[in-house]
Design a protein around this motif. Sequence first.
Motif, short mmCIF file in Angstrom:
data_model
loop_
_atom_site.label_atom_id
_atom_site.label_comp_id
_atom_site.label_asym_id
_atom_site.label_seq_id
_atom_site.Cartn_x
_atom_site.Cartn_y
_atom_site.Cartn_z
N SER A 114 0.87 -1.18 0.00
CA SER A 114 0.00 0.00 0.00
C SER A 114 0.90 1.23 0.00
O SER A 114 1.73 1.40 0.90
CB SER A 114 -0.89 -0.01 1.25
N GLU A 115 0.75 2.06 -1.03
CA GLU A 115 1.61 3.26 -1.16
C GLU A 115 1.07 4.40 -0.32
O GLU A 115 -0.14 4.60 -0.23
CB GLU A 115 1.66 3.71 -2.62
N ALA A 116 1.99 5.17 0.24
CA ALA A 116 1.63 6.36 1.01
C ALA A 116 0.79 7.30 0.15
O ALA A 116 1.00 7.41 -1.06
CB ALA A 116 2.89 7.08 1.48
N ILE A 117 -0.16 7.99 0.81
CA ILE A 117 -0.93 9.03 0.13
C ILE A 117 -0.82 10.32 0.95
O ILE A 117 -0.49 10.29 2.14
CB ILE A 117 -2.43 8.68 -0.02
N CYS A 118 -1.14 11.41 0.27
CA CYS A 118 -1.16 12.69 0.99
C CYS A 118 -2.42 12.73 1.85
O CYS A 118 -3.53 12.58 1.34
CB CYS A 118 -1.15 13.84 -0.02
N SER A 119 -2.22 12.90 3.14
CA SER A 119 -3.34 12.93 4.08
C SER A 119 -3.90 14.34 4.19
O SER A 119 -5.11 14.53 4.32
CB SER A 119 -2.84 12.46 5.45
N ILE A 120 -3.02 15.31 4.15
CA ILE A 120 -3.43 16.72 4.23
C ILE A 120 -2.28 17.55 3.68
O ILE A 120 -1.11 17.22 3.88
CB ILE A 120 -3.77 17.12 5.69
N ALA A 121 -2.62 18.60 2.96
CA ALA A 121 -1.61 19.57 2.50
C ALA A 121 -2.17 20.95 2.79
O ALA A 121 -3.32 21.25 2.43
CB ALA A 121 -1.32 19.40 1.02
N MET A 122 -1.40 21.76 3.47
CA MET A 122 -1.91 23.04 3.96
C MET A 122 -0.78 24.04 4.15
O MET A 122 0.31 23.65 4.57
CB MET A 122 -2.61 22.79 5.30
N SER A 123 -1.04 25.32 3.87
CA SER A 123 -0.08 26.37 4.19
C SER A 123 -0.45 26.98 5.53
O SER A 123 -1.64 27.14 5.83
CB SER A 123 -0.09 27.45 3.10
#
Length: 312
Positions: A114-123
């Motif tokens: 299972s490949e890592a995914i972006c859980s959250i991206a935020m500035s």
Amino acid sequence: MAVKQSLIQRIDRADKAAIIQAIIADGCCIIQNFTEVETVKQVNSEVQPYLDADKPWKGDLFPPETRRCANLAGRSQTARERWLIDPLIRSLTAHFVDKTTSNFYGETKHTYTSEAICSIAMSFDIGPGAKAQRLHRDDKNFHVDHEDQSTTGYRVGSDVMMAFMVPGVKTTVENGATIAIPGSHLWGSDRAPRMDEAVVAEMDPSDCWVMLGGLYHAGGANVTQSERRVVHGMFFTRGFYRQEENAYLANTADDVLSWSPAAQRVMGYELSSPNIGFVGFQTPLQYLRVEGVGDAFGDFDPSQEQPNRETH
Ligand SMILES: O=C(O)CCC(=O)C(=O)O
Ligand SMILES: [Fe+2]
């Protein structure tokens, strides 16, 4: 194995092996020459309208002087297409977050990754006067039981998250550079972090902070009169930390709003405590109802304990 190091290592992006070793030893490092300054400026300009439109936070998660740009992947083409898919990031998330297991289907062994995914991206934009965040582990949201690894050394695969934060400006101890406790990824769940153990990760635009989900850290205090401290964060988790069937795409807002509250809840339209599943700082149901949150966003979960408050 004595693992505590007080200094944050700074390593060029070309030296991937050294970056991996630093993450194993300290739980973090600063990657130098991660990106072009021009790329940082481009991302800054793409998120600025959203930072300007954000509201003060009412609660303990952020000081009220911060502004955020959530959904960075959707809102900044440059962050998405340059950083989120950066081969070095992919290589590091593959090393620390991907999960491979084997199982039998009858007598045949099957191995899956299972490949890592972006859980959250935020500035995160910390304004003048903001107090520091409380030291925390980002993987609290995923209920990780941390065993004490300070005598055994770090076991790769024991974290379920890692984060990358690219400064939009030069970050300094004065303007709220991220603070962190190198080595704290090895601590058991029962050890509390202290501010006097934290060091400052000052960075230049083009650097990138990388840390494991189990590392204690916080956004720093901004004691300047007028500087804003902008950092663009990308947080990755295991690819299977989501529901097997994707009801969010299979059902319309009207469908979901016609369901019973218990059905909405069991299908994931409320949050998992703490923080998992929000959209635009609202629960999915608030979002579908287009309710809005008034003048300020607030914590999804009120703080359960009120310890000494010298840090926010
Ligand atoms: O702004 C920062 O430096 C860190 C922010 C952070 O740790 C968080 O919001 O979880
Ligand atoms: Fe954090």
